[in-house]
Design an enzyme around this catalytic site. Structure first.
Site, PDB file in Angstrom:
ATOM      1  N   LYS A  80       0.857  -1.198   0.000  1.00  0.00           N
ATOM      2  CA  LYS A  80       0.000   0.000   0.000  1.00  0.00           C
ATOM      3  C   LYS A  80       0.882   1.233   0.000  1.00  0.00           C
ATOM      4  O   LYS A  80       1.966   1.231   0.609  1.00  0.00           O
ATOM      5  CB  LYS A  80      -0.876   0.016   1.262  1.00  0.00           C
ATOM      6  CG  LYS A  80      -2.170   0.762   1.096  1.00  0.00           C
ATOM      7  CD  LYS A  80      -3.225  -0.091   0.423  1.00  0.00           C
ATOM      8  CE  LYS A  80      -4.502   0.656   0.182  1.00  0.00           C
ATOM      9  NZ  LYS A  80      -5.540  -0.165  -0.404  1.00  0.00           N
ATOM     10  N   GLY A 181     -23.810   3.239   3.836  1.00  0.00           N
ATOM     11  CA  GLY A 181     -22.929   3.842   2.826  1.00  0.00           C
ATOM     12  C   GLY A 181     -23.433   3.575   1.429  1.00  0.00           C
ATOM     13  O   GLY A 181     -23.570   2.416   1.021  1.00  0.00           O
ATOM     14  N   GLY A 183     -22.008   4.833  -1.445  1.00  0.00           N
ATOM     15  CA  GLY A 183     -20.978   5.305  -2.380  1.00  0.00           C
ATOM     16  C   GLY A 183     -20.884   4.350  -3.556  1.00  0.00           C
ATOM     17  O   GLY A 183     -21.856   3.690  -3.925  1.00  0.00           O
ATOM     18  N   VAL A 185     -19.447   1.403  -4.007  1.00  0.00           N
ATOM     19  CA  VAL A 185     -19.746  -0.013  -3.769  1.00  0.00           C
ATOM     20  C   VAL A 185     -21.164  -0.185  -3.218  1.00  0.00           C
ATOM     21  O   VAL A 185     -21.933  -1.027  -3.695  1.00  0.00           O
ATOM     22  CB  VAL A 185     -18.726  -0.647  -2.791  1.00  0.00           C
ATOM     23  CG1 VAL A 185     -19.067  -2.106  -2.545  1.00  0.00           C
ATOM     24  CG2 VAL A 185     -17.315  -0.526  -3.327  1.00  0.00           C
TER      25      VAL A 185
HETATM   26  P1  NAD Z   1     -17.042   5.802  -1.443  1.00  0.00           P
HETATM   27  O1  NAD Z   1     -16.173   6.879  -0.899  1.00  0.00           O
HETATM   28  O2  NAD Z   1     -17.446   5.856  -2.876  1.00  0.00           O
HETATM   29  O3  NAD Z   1     -18.389   5.714  -0.588  1.00  0.00           O
HETATM   30  C1  NAD Z   1     -18.452   5.768   0.809  1.00  0.00           C
HETATM   31  C2  NAD Z   1     -19.849   6.265   1.159  1.00  0.00           C
HETATM   32  O4  NAD Z   1     -20.005   6.124   2.561  1.00  0.00           O
HETATM   33  C3  NAD Z   1     -20.076   7.742   0.820  1.00  0.00           C
HETATM   34  O5  NAD Z   1     -21.282   7.893   0.093  1.00  0.00           O
HETATM   35  C4  NAD Z   1     -20.158   8.426   2.193  1.00  0.00           C
HETATM   36  O6  NAD Z   1     -21.038   9.523   2.212  1.00  0.00           O
HETATM   37  C5  NAD Z   1     -20.685   7.285   3.057  1.00  0.00           C
HETATM   38  N1  NAD Z   1     -20.372   7.419   4.464  1.00  0.00           N
HETATM   39  C6  NAD Z   1     -19.254   7.891   5.058  1.00  0.00           C
HETATM   40  N2  NAD Z   1     -19.384   7.865   6.391  1.00  0.00           N
HETATM   41  C7  NAD Z   1     -20.611   7.354   6.656  1.00  0.00           C
HETATM   42  C8  NAD Z   1     -21.315   7.061   7.837  1.00  0.00           C
HETATM   43  N3  NAD Z   1     -20.810   7.308   9.049  1.00  0.00           N
HETATM   44  N4  NAD Z   1     -22.555   6.526   7.731  1.00  0.00           N
HETATM   45  C9  NAD Z   1     -23.102   6.298   6.529  1.00  0.00           C
HETATM   46  N5  NAD Z   1     -22.474   6.557   5.358  1.00  0.00           N
HETATM   47  C10 NAD Z   1     -21.257   7.087   5.435  1.00  0.00           C
HETATM   48  O7  NAD Z   1     -16.279   4.443  -1.110  1.00  0.00           O
HETATM   49  P2  NAD Z   1     -16.465   3.027  -1.820  1.00  0.00           P
HETATM   50  O8  NAD Z   1     -15.470   2.897  -2.919  1.00  0.00           O
HETATM   51  O9  NAD Z   1     -17.908   2.773  -2.078  1.00  0.00           O
HETATM   52  O10 NAD Z   1     -15.954   2.044  -0.660  1.00  0.00           O
HETATM   53  C11 NAD Z   1     -16.769   1.758   0.451  1.00  0.00           C
HETATM   54  C12 NAD Z   1     -16.015   0.875   1.451  1.00  0.00           C
HETATM   55  O11 NAD Z   1     -15.615  -0.343   0.812  1.00  0.00           O
HETATM   56  C13 NAD Z   1     -14.701   1.504   1.972  1.00  0.00           C
HETATM   57  O12 NAD Z   1     -14.515   1.094   3.299  1.00  0.00           O
HETATM   58  C14 NAD Z   1     -13.628   0.903   1.078  1.00  0.00           C
HETATM   59  O13 NAD Z   1     -12.371   0.867   1.729  1.00  0.00           O
HETATM   60  C15 NAD Z   1     -14.189  -0.492   0.880  1.00  0.00           C
HETATM   61  N6  NAD Z   1     -13.727  -1.145  -0.344  1.00  0.00           N
HETATM   62  C16 NAD Z   1     -13.937  -0.569  -1.554  1.00  0.00           C
HETATM   63  C17 NAD Z   1     -13.492  -1.203  -2.710  1.00  0.00           C
HETATM   64  C18 NAD Z   1     -13.750  -0.602  -4.083  1.00  0.00           C
HETATM   65  O14 NAD Z   1     -13.590  -1.315  -5.072  1.00  0.00           O
HETATM   66  N7  NAD Z   1     -14.151   0.654  -4.197  1.00  0.00           N
HETATM   67  C19 NAD Z   1     -12.842  -2.435  -2.610  1.00  0.00           C
HETATM   68  C20 NAD Z   1     -12.654  -3.023  -1.352  1.00  0.00           C
HETATM   69  C21 NAD Z   1     -13.097  -2.361  -0.227  1.00  0.00           C
END
Ligand code: NAD
Length: 344
Positions: A80, A181, A183, A185
Site C-alpha cells: 500500500k 454507505g 458510495g 460499492v
Molecule cells: P465511497 O467513498 O465511494 O463511498 C463511501 C460512502 O459512505 C459515501 O457515500 C459516504 O457519504 C458514506 N459514508 C461515510 N461515512 C458514513 C457514515 N458514518 N454513515 C453512513 N455513510 C457514510 O467508497 P467506496 O469505494 O464505495 O468504498 C466503500 C467501502 O468499501 C470503503 O470502506 C472501502 O475501503 C471499501 N472497499 C472498496 C473497494 C472498491 O472497489 N471501491 C474495494 C474493497 C473495499
C-alpha cells in the site's frame, strides 16, 4: 510498540519513506509480502496527523492486502502507498509524479492504483515515471465503477451464501438488508440486492443519495447513527472501518454482517463477541476481494466475463471459511486467516 517492532512482528518486507522536497511530497510505501507475487494495493491520499500515523495506516492496509490476495488465490502479494495531503490541492500532480519515481525504483515489487482520495488522473501522473501502476485514465480500473461493481458483486455473492447458511434461504426476496454507505460499492450492491427482491434499509451522510435510494430501490431510509438499531436480517457495512465496536455491537439486530468496508471490526476481539451473539461475520478481506480480483485480472489481460466468474468464487471461499469456523468452533476471522496463510 515501536514502528520497527511492528514491522518485525508482522513480517513486513519493506517500508519506504518517500520524501521529495521539490514537490513537498511525504508518502510511505509499505510492502508486506511478495511471497506469492508482486505486491498489489492502491494509493491513499489522506490528511494524516503525522508521519507515524501515515506509516501505520500504510502497514495495516498492506498487511490486509496480502491476506486478501492470498484468500482470493491470486498470484500477488500485499502492499500500500499513502500520501499525506488533501484532495484537490493543486500541488498534488507534482507529488504523484514524484511518487511514480519512488515506485519505479522498487522495480515492480509494488504496483499501485486508486484508493480512498485518489483518482485515475492522479495515477496518470504516477504513470509518467513508472509502468507499475493500474487504474489510469482509459483503463477498466480507471473508471472506478468497474472495480467497485466487482467488489459489490463479490459482496452480493457472499450475502447469498451467508443467507443460505444462517436463514436457510436460497432467495433474498423479502429479506431485510441494511446497507451503510451509498458510495460506489454500496450503491452497486443495492442494485444487485434490489433486483434480487431484498427489502433495503439505507443510510448515508448524503441526504440526496438517500432520497435517490428511496426512489430507485424503494428503500427505507434511517439516520446515520440509527442504522445499528435497524431491525434487519443482514447488515452490510459499506462506508467506514471500525464500525463494529463497544458502542455498536450490543445494538445490532442482524443475524449476519456482510459488507465491503475494510477493517470493519475496531479490534479483532469483536469477531468472538459477534460469534457469542450468534451473528455470522463475513471476514471483510474475503468478501470484499472483488476489486483486487478485477485489478489482477486486468493485469493478466483477462476479459470482463472471466473476471466476473473469478469474483463469484468468493462464495465458495466463504463457504469453506464458515465450515472450518464451525468445525473448530472459532471466530470466522481466525478460520479466514488460516485459509489465507495456507495459501501464502
Ligand atoms: P465511497 O467513498 O465511494 O463511498 C463511501 C460512502 O459512505 C459515501 O457515500 C459516504 O457519504 C458514506 N459514508 C461515510 N461515512 C458514513 C457514515 N458514518 N454513515 C453512513 N455513510 C457514510 O467508497 P467506496 O469505494 O464505495 O468504498 C466503500 C467501502 O468499501 C470503503 O470502506 C472501502 O475501503 C471499501 N472497499 C472498496 C473497494 C472498491 O472497489 N471501491 C474495494 C474493497 C473495499
Amino acid at each position: 510498540m515501536s514502528l520497527w517492532m511492528e514491522l518485525e512482528r508482522d513480517g513486513f518486507e519493506q517500508l519506504v519513506w518517500c520524501r521529495d522536497r521539490e514537490s513537498d511530497l511525504t508518502a510511505f510505501i509499505a510492502i508486506h509480502s511478495t511471497k506469492c507475487g508482486p505486491a498489489l494495493g492502491g494509493c491513499r491520499l489522506w490528511p494524516y496527523a503525522n508521519e507515524e500515523a501515515a506509516a501505520q495506516d500504510a502497514m495495516r492496509l498492506a498487511r490486509s492486502m496480502t491476506y486478501k490476495a492470498a484468500a482470493a488465490e491470486l498470484p500477488y502479494g500485499g502492499g500500500k502507498a499513502v500520501v499525506i495531503g488533501q484532495v484537490g490541492d493543486a500541488a498534488n500532480a507534482k507529488r504523484f509524479e514524484a511518487l511514480g519515481r519512488f515506485i519505479d525504483r522498487l522495480n515492480g515489487a509494488y504496483w499501485t492504483g486508486v484508493d480512498v482520495g485518489t483518482t485515475a488522473t492522479d495515477m496518470d501522473f504516477v504513470a509518467l515515471h513508472t509502468p507499475f501502476v493500474t487504474d489510469t485514465t482509459g483503463s477498466l480500473g480507471g473508471t472506478g465503477d468497474w472495480t467497485a461493481d466487482m467488489t459489490a458483486y463479490g459482496v452480493y455473492v457472499g450475502i447469498q451464501v451467508s443467507a443460505r447458511r444462517v436463514l436457510g434461504s436460497r432467495s433474498l426476496a423479502g429479506i431485510a438488508i441494511a446497507v451503510q454507505g451509498l458510495g460506489k460499492v454500496g450503491w452497486a450492491l443495492c442494485r444487485y440486492l434490489y433486483r434480487a427482491g431484498a427489502q433495503l434499509i439505507v443510510t448515508d451522510l448524503s441526504a440526496s443519495l438517500m432520497e435517490q435510494a428511496v426512489r430507485e430501490f424503494k428503500a427505507l431510509p434511517v439516520a446515520v447513527d440509527r442504522v445499528y438499531d435497524a431491525p434487519c436480517q443482514i447488515f452490510a457495512p459499506c462506508a467506514l472501518g471500525g464500525i463494529i465496536n463497544e458502542g455498536t455491537i450490543d445494538r445490532l439486530q442482524c443475524r449476519i454482517i456482510a459488507g465491503s468496508a475494510n477493517n470493519q471490526l475496531r479490534d479483532p476481539s469483536f469477531a468472538l463477541a459477534l460469534k457469542q451473539q450468534n451473528i455470522l461475520y463475513a471476514p471483510d478481506y474475503v468478501i470484499n476481494a472483488g476489486g483486487v480480483i478485477a485489478t489482477a485480472a486486468e493485469l493478466d489481460g483477462e476479459g470482463t466475463f472471466r473476471t466476473r466468474s473469478r469474483v463469484k468464487r468468493i462464495g465458495r471461499t466463504l463457504e469453506s471459511v464458515y465450515a472450518e469456523a464451525e468445525r473448530t468452533n472459532e471466530a470466522t476471522t481466525l478460520a479466514a486467516d488460516r485459509f489465507a496463510e495456507l495459501r501464502m
